[in-house]
Motif scaffolding. Structure first.
Motif, PDB file in Angstrom:
ATOM      1  N   LEU A   1      83.001  71.767  87.695  1.00 48.14           N
ATOM      2  CA  LEU A   1      82.888  73.078  87.051  1.00 48.14           C
ATOM      3  C   LEU A   1      83.385  74.189  87.974  1.00 48.14           C
ATOM      4  O   LEU A   1      84.135  75.074  87.545  1.00 48.14           O
ATOM      5  CB  LEU A   1      81.431  73.354  86.682  1.00 48.14           C
ATOM      6  CG  LEU A   1      80.936  72.859  85.328  1.00 48.14           C
ATOM      7  CD1 LEU A   1      79.459  73.146  85.184  1.00 48.14           C
ATOM      8  CD2 LEU A   1      81.719  73.506  84.216  1.00 48.14           C
ATOM      9  N   LEU A   2      82.966  74.152  89.214  1.00 51.60           N
ATOM     10  CA  LEU A   2      83.405  75.180  90.163  1.00 51.60           C
ATOM     11  C   LEU A   2      84.915  75.142  90.343  1.00 51.60           C
ATOM     12  O   LEU A   2      85.579  76.189  90.410  1.00 51.60           O
ATOM     13  CB  LEU A   2      82.701  74.992  91.509  1.00 51.60           C
ATOM     14  CG  LEU A   2      81.217  75.361  91.549  1.00 51.60           C
ATOM     15  CD1 LEU A   2      80.614  75.021  92.907  1.00 51.60           C
ATOM     16  CD2 LEU A   2      81.020  76.841  91.234  1.00 51.60           C
ATOM     17  N   ALA A   3      85.477  73.936  90.418  1.00 51.82           N
ATOM     18  CA  ALA A   3      86.934  73.808  90.550  1.00 51.82           C
ATOM     19  C   ALA A   3      87.638  74.367  89.329  1.00 51.82           C
ATOM     20  O   ALA A   3      88.661  75.068  89.433  1.00 51.82           O
ATOM     21  CB  ALA A   3      87.311  72.340  90.758  1.00 51.82           C
ATOM     22  N   LEU A   4      87.094  74.086  88.130  1.00 50.63           N
ATOM     23  CA  LEU A   4      87.720  74.574  86.897  1.00 50.63           C
ATOM     24  C   LEU A   4      87.670  76.090  86.816  1.00 50.63           C
ATOM     25  O   LEU A   4      88.686  76.739  86.511  1.00 50.63           O
ATOM     26  CB  LEU A   4      87.022  73.954  85.690  1.00 50.63           C
ATOM     27  CG  LEU A   4      87.501  74.449  84.314  1.00 50.63           C
ATOM     28  CD1 LEU A   4      88.984  74.162  84.123  1.00 50.63           C
ATOM     29  CD2 LEU A   4      86.672  73.806  83.201  1.00 50.63           C
ATOM     30  N   VAL A   5      86.514  76.677  87.080  1.00 47.66           N
ATOM     31  CA  VAL A   5      86.395  78.133  87.032  1.00 47.66           C
ATOM     32  C   VAL A   5      87.323  78.775  88.054  1.00 47.66           C
ATOM     33  O   VAL A   5      87.991  79.783  87.777  1.00 47.66           O
ATOM     34  CB  VAL A   5      84.936  78.569  87.267  1.00 47.66           C
ATOM     35  CG1 VAL A   5      84.838  80.091  87.378  1.00 47.66           C
ATOM     36  CG2 VAL A   5      84.051  78.078  86.135  1.00 47.66           C
TER      37      VAL A   5
ATOM     38  N   ALA B   1     102.144  75.198  89.450  1.00 49.46           N
ATOM     39  CA  ALA B   1     101.545  73.890  89.757  1.00 49.46           C
ATOM     40  C   ALA B   1     100.070  73.855  89.367  1.00 49.46           C
ATOM     41  O   ALA B   1      99.578  72.859  88.822  1.00 49.46           O
ATOM     42  CB  ALA B   1     101.716  73.578  91.238  1.00 49.46           C
ATOM     43  N   LEU B   2      99.344  74.946  89.626  1.00 52.32           N
ATOM     44  CA  LEU B   2      97.930  74.999  89.272  1.00 52.32           C
ATOM     45  C   LEU B   2      97.737  75.028  87.758  1.00 52.32           C
ATOM     46  O   LEU B   2      96.784  74.437  87.233  1.00 52.32           O
ATOM     47  CB  LEU B   2      97.268  76.215  89.921  1.00 52.32           C
ATOM     48  CG  LEU B   2      97.179  76.177  91.448  1.00 52.32           C
ATOM     49  CD1 LEU B   2      96.544  77.461  91.981  1.00 52.32           C
ATOM     50  CD2 LEU B   2      96.383  74.965  91.918  1.00 52.32           C
ATOM     51  N   ASP B   3      98.646  75.717  87.053  1.00 51.58           N
ATOM     52  CA  ASP B   3      98.578  75.709  85.585  1.00 51.58           C
ATOM     53  C   ASP B   3      98.730  74.295  85.037  1.00 51.58           C
ATOM     54  O   ASP B   3      98.056  73.912  84.073  1.00 51.58           O
ATOM     55  CB  ASP B   3      99.663  76.615  85.000  1.00 51.58           C
ATOM     56  CG  ASP B   3      99.353  78.092  85.197  1.00 51.58           C
ATOM     57  OD1 ASP B   3      98.177  78.410  85.466  1.00 51.58           O
ATOM     58  OD2 ASP B   3     100.281  78.913  85.095  1.00 51.58           O
ATOM     59  N   ARG B   4      99.625  73.529  85.641  1.00 50.49           N
ATOM     60  CA  ARG B   4      99.838  72.145  85.193  1.00 50.49           C
ATOM     61  C   ARG B   4      98.645  71.257  85.548  1.00 50.49           C
ATOM     62  O   ARG B   4      98.374  70.256  84.858  1.00 50.49           O
ATOM     63  CB  ARG B   4     101.119  71.582  85.813  1.00 50.49           C
ATOM     64  CG  ARG B   4     102.387  72.263  85.319  1.00 50.49           C
ATOM     65  CD  ARG B   4     103.604  71.745  86.068  1.00 50.49           C
ATOM     66  NE  ARG B   4     103.845  70.340  85.783  1.00 50.49           N
ATOM     67  CZ  ARG B   4     104.597  69.890  84.783  1.00 50.49           C
ATOM     68  NH1 ARG B   4     105.160  70.751  83.939  1.00 50.49           N
ATOM     69  NH2 ARG B   4     104.783  68.598  84.605  1.00 50.49           N
TER      70      ARG B   4
ATOM     71  N   THR C   1      95.449  72.264  85.620  1.00 49.21           N
ATOM     72  CA  THR C   1      94.232  72.668  84.924  1.00 49.21           C
ATOM     73  C   THR C   1      93.827  71.713  83.798  1.00 49.21           C
ATOM     74  O   THR C   1      92.643  71.343  83.702  1.00 49.21           O
ATOM     75  CB  THR C   1      94.376  74.105  84.398  1.00 49.21           C
ATOM     76  OG1 THR C   1      94.597  74.989  85.504  1.00 49.21           O
ATOM     77  CG2 THR C   1      93.123  74.543  83.653  1.00 49.21           C
ATOM     78  N   PRO C   2      94.749  71.282  82.895  1.00 49.01           N
ATOM     79  CA  PRO C   2      94.317  70.333  81.853  1.00 49.01           C
ATOM     80  C   PRO C   2      93.731  69.046  82.403  1.00 49.01           C
ATOM     81  O   PRO C   2      92.829  68.457  81.787  1.00 49.01           O
ATOM     82  CB  PRO C   2      95.612  70.067  81.068  1.00 49.01           C
ATOM     83  CG  PRO C   2      96.464  71.263  81.309  1.00 49.01           C
ATOM     84  CD  PRO C   2      96.157  71.687  82.703  1.00 49.01           C
TER      85      PRO C   2
END
Length: 345
Positions: free
Chosen positions: A53-57, A209-212, A214-215
């Protein structure tokens, strides 16, 4: 005129597609299978939820460009219309749909209401671009949407969940501070430092790269949730058909709302496409993260958010196709009018 209309056609740019739905469905099925076959393994995965969760946020907040807000000042009328629709009309439409179709299942109803109430802050912009919409104004909407939905989350949770949620204001505030505000502050600070250190070109590559990634993080979180709570979800599997129907009805209602508001306001096609996509796309990843901090131990709420997210991507793909057909008809009509007027000269 024809050249101006051609400029509205979508540029080639990456955007989420049905493949993301398949990735999330894979995480859901893998987690459910693992948790069902080995409850101990499911519990072990469930213990990693907080870290994920922390990584996702952090990922979701790191990519927000708060400086884009300045672009909104030139289009306050359109911005006001989109914000009023998303934060006044849509949450109540969503709550009405959820309460009408799932009155006997309060936690699934609350999960759907939370899913419906928050507009997207990321991938709607990719679909807006592919539909030829107003991407510049959409970028300005992202930080505004994020700030508004977090500020309104406690009020909407109290309004829609009532006494069922039984969350004290202080507890909710602490959960939001620890589960969202702390990683938000860290992500914004890292954003500023890395932008200066790396320079614009390399920083843009990092953001891409981070956008890719995230999923994949969302899929990991979904797998952990389903692995830890598969027994409860299987117990309520018969209700999921009603949940899917509720999501479909909601999307139909938001499409009709967008059509009506666009006509009443006389929006040009780019703003019309932006309004349509912003009403359709919901911020399920962030709401999932915030809700797991605010309402711990409620797997049915989380399942409702995940299932809404699964249906959303095919819906956005269909909306893009529908909007592009309309753009094609408008371009053809404008071309015929141009030829007709030129023939009279």
């Amino acid at each position: 005129m024809l050249r101006g209309l051609r400029m509205l056609t979508p540029a080639a740019a990456p955007a989420p597609s049905a493949r993301v739905s398949l990735l999330l469905a894979g995480g859901m099925l893998a987690g459910a299978a693992l948790g069902h076959a080995s409850p101990a393994a499911g519990a072990a995965l469930g213990a990693r939820v907080d870290a994920t969760l922390l990584a996702l946020v952090g990922l979701l907040c790191f990519g927000v460009r708060f400086g884009a807000i300045v672009r909104a000042w030139g289009s306050l009328r359109v911005i006001g219309l989109i914000l009023a629709a998303n934060f006044v009309l849509v949450p109540f439409i969503g709550y009405a749909v959820a309460s009408l179709l799932l009155p006997a299942h309060p936690w699934l109803m609350i999960g759907l209401a939370i899913y419906f109430m928050a507009p997207c802050t990321d991938w709607f912009l990719g679909f807006t671009r592919l539909a030829g919409g107003n991407v510049a104004l959409g970028a300005a909407l992202i930080p505004i949407n994020m700030a508004a939905q977090i500020a309104l989350y406690p009020a909407y949770l109290h309004l829609f969940a009532g006494h069922a949620a039984q969350v004290e204001p202080g507890t909710l505030g602490d959960a939001l501070a620890q589960g969202f505000l702390a990683p938000l502050a860290a992500a914004v600070a890292a954003h500023g430092v890395l932008r200066q250190w790396l320079g614009a070109p390399r920083f843009d590559k990092l953001l891409h790269a981070l956008d890719r990634a995230t999923p994949w993080v969302i899929a990991l979180l979904v797998m952990e949730i389903f692995a830890a709570h598969v027994a409860v979800m299987l117990e309520h599997r018969a209700v999921f058909a009603w949940l899917l129907l509720a999501v479909f009805v909601f999307f139909a209602c938001t499409f009709l709302l967008g059509e009506g508001l666009s006509r009443l306001a006389g929006l040009a096609y780019p703003d019309h496409a932006l309004l349509t996509m912003s009403l359709a796309a919901r911020n399920a990843p962030l709401m999932l993260a915030v809700t797991m901090a605010a309402l711990p131990g409620r797997p049915l709420v989380y399942a409702a958010l995940v299932i809404g997210m699964l249906v959303e991507f095919p819906h956005l793909v269909a909306l893009r196709r529908l909007l592009l057909r309309r753009l094609g008809r408008e371009s053809t009509a404008a071309g015929l009018l141009f030829i007709k007027n030129k023939s009279h000269l």
